[in-house]
Design a protein around this motif. Structure first.
Motif, short mmCIF file in Angstrom:
data_model
loop_
_atom_site.label_atom_id
_atom_site.label_comp_id
_atom_site.label_asym_id
_atom_site.label_seq_id
_atom_site.Cartn_x
_atom_site.Cartn_y
_atom_site.Cartn_z
N GLU A 96 2.77 1.71 -3.47
CA GLU A 96 1.89 2.13 -4.55
C GLU A 96 1.37 3.55 -4.33
O GLU A 96 1.33 4.36 -5.25
CB GLU A 96 0.72 1.15 -4.68
CG GLU A 96 -0.25 1.46 -5.80
CD GLU A 96 0.30 1.20 -7.18
OE1 GLU A 96 -0.41 1.48 -8.16
OE2 GLU A 96 1.45 0.71 -7.29
N THR A 97 0.98 3.86 -3.10
CA THR A 97 0.47 5.19 -2.80
C THR A 97 1.56 6.24 -2.98
O THR A 97 1.31 7.31 -3.53
CB THR A 97 -0.08 5.25 -1.36
OG1 THR A 97 -1.09 4.26 -1.19
CG2 THR A 97 -0.67 6.61 -1.06
N ARG A 157 -5.56 6.43 -2.36
CA ARG A 157 -5.22 5.61 -1.20
C ARG A 157 -5.88 4.23 -1.28
O ARG A 157 -5.26 3.22 -0.94
CB ARG A 157 -5.67 6.33 0.07
CG ARG A 157 -4.75 7.47 0.47
CD ARG A 157 -5.26 8.22 1.68
NE ARG A 157 -4.28 9.19 2.15
CZ ARG A 157 -4.55 10.16 3.02
NH1 ARG A 157 -5.76 10.26 3.52
NH2 ARG A 157 -3.60 10.99 3.40
N GLY A 184 -4.01 2.09 -3.64
CA GLY A 184 -2.81 1.55 -3.00
C GLY A 184 -3.12 0.39 -2.08
O GLY A 184 -2.38 -0.60 -2.03
N TRP A 211 0.84 -1.21 0.00
CA TRP A 211 0.00 0.00 0.00
C TRP A 211 0.87 1.25 0.00
O TRP A 211 0.62 2.19 -0.75
CB TRP A 211 -0.91 -0.02 1.23
CG TRP A 211 -1.59 1.28 1.49
CD1 TRP A 211 -2.67 1.79 0.85
CD2 TRP A 211 -1.21 2.26 2.46
NE1 TRP A 211 -2.99 3.03 1.37
CE2 TRP A 211 -2.12 3.34 2.35
CE3 TRP A 211 -0.18 2.33 3.42
CZ2 TRP A 211 -2.02 4.47 3.16
CZ3 TRP A 211 -0.10 3.45 4.23
CH2 TRP A 211 -1.01 4.49 4.09
#
Length: 342
Positions: free
Chosen positions: A77-78, A186, A189, A74
């Motif tokens: 990716e975010t 978000r 992510g 997460w």
């Protein structure tokens, strides 16, 4: 349309779904522990005399590794999406900067963005155009209001009147003002983080030189199954949150423009395009949740669709069922500030 009631309902549903999203992560951790324990038991201790045993810190390590993959995926990716910024992410989706100096329809679009940004009290977002997409669509992106982008497709510029384009831009500005662009990034992510468990299972199943091959293979199978279910649940929750934010943005757009026929006309023309299969979509599937209207296809599209049905959105705007509108290229109105004088 009851603006306050629609907005309260959409916000409440969104908050509840985000809580459920966090609960899904907890269930995933428990499921991974159960899957690894089952794989451990089936590949050894169950066949040996005596009580079944687990290595020291077995549960703590499983939980820690699971959270590392989910939350780490997460975060990666975010952070990547945040680093790209609104403009770069829009470019990734096929958009370019609007060119008001040479295009009358793009001048009109830029003017509308300026007008509605002032009316809504938001910083002026960057206006961009997806020139290769002939469908009627739009999206907003960016990590905050200072990084925001509003982009429309060529089809929207070609087929929408000024009033309809106002409704379209107001919808996207609502996403920016409500923080939906940040929330969507978000959630994207988090879905990627949930997918990391599936990838870990794939990795464990790959042929290797290490011993205990059967143990890792069995555990990998269980992790892939749990990871796929976790990704599916996460994607479904992301889509559910997105659907509620679309309802909220629809209500905001009608409230700001004081016109049901603005955004309502846009959605009714999209209904015509979809019915006649006139749209040619250039925006990729991974970013569907950012669009005004999704174009997902396949068996799971109905369950994982990030947008409510068009008919339901139109019904909420008008308070009754409304049919499609014919496509029409708008004529330049008298006194329209988009007219460029020599």
């Amino acid at each position: 349309m009851r603006f306050a009631e629609s907005q309260r309902e959409a916000r409440a549903q969104s908050r509840w779904l985000v809580v459920v999203f966090g609960f899904a992560v907890v269930l995933l951790v428990l499921a991974v522990n159960a899957a690894v324990a089952l794989g451990w038991v089936l590949t050894g201790p169950i066949w040996l005399p005596g009580e079944i045993y687990f290595p020291r810190h077995f549960w703590a390590v499983n939980t820690g590794v699971t959270l590392l993959f989910v939350l780490g995926g997460w975060w990666v990716e975010t952070s990547q999406l945040e680093h790209q910024g609104g403009v770069r992410l829009a470019q990734r989706m096929g958009a370019r900067a609007a060119q008001p100096s040479g295009q009358l329809d793009e001048q009109r679009f830029v003017n509308i963005v300026d007008e509605l940004a002032i009316a809504s009290g938001l910083p002026r977002p960057t206006a961009m155009v997806v020139a290769r997409d002939q469908s009627i669509n739009a999206f907003a992106t960016g990590w905050d209001t200072d990084d925001a982008v509003v982009a429309v497709t060529r089809g929207a510029l070609d087929h929408l009147t000024r009033e309809e384009l106002q409704g379209l831009v107001a919808h996207e500005l609502s996403h920016i003002g409500e923080g939906d662009t940040r929330l969507n990034l978000r959630l994207a992510g988090m879905v990627f983080g949930l997918e990391m468990i599936y990838r870990l299972g794939q990795r464990l199943m790959e042929p290797g030189e290490r011993g205990g091959r059967l143990v890792w293979f069995v555990i990998g199978v269980f992790l892939m199954a749990v990871g796929w279910l976790g990704w599916l649940a996460g994607h479904a929750l992301q889509a559910a949150v997105s659907r509620q934010r679309e309802f909220l943005a629809d209500a905001r757009a009608v409230q700001w423009t004081r016109s049901r026929d603005g955004l309502g006309g846009v959605l009714r023309k999209v209904m015509t395009q979809q019915r006649e299969r006139l749209s040619t979509n250039a925006i990729g599937s991974p970013l569907q949740h950012l669009l005004l209207v999704g174009n997902e296809a396949g068996r799971l599209a109905h369950w994982l669709d990030s947008h409510p049905p068009l008919a339901e959105r139109v019904r909420r705007i008008y308070g009754r069922t409304m049919g499609p509108l014919p496509l029409a290229k708008p004529a330049t109105a008298v006194g329209d500030p988009t007219v460029i004088h020599a």
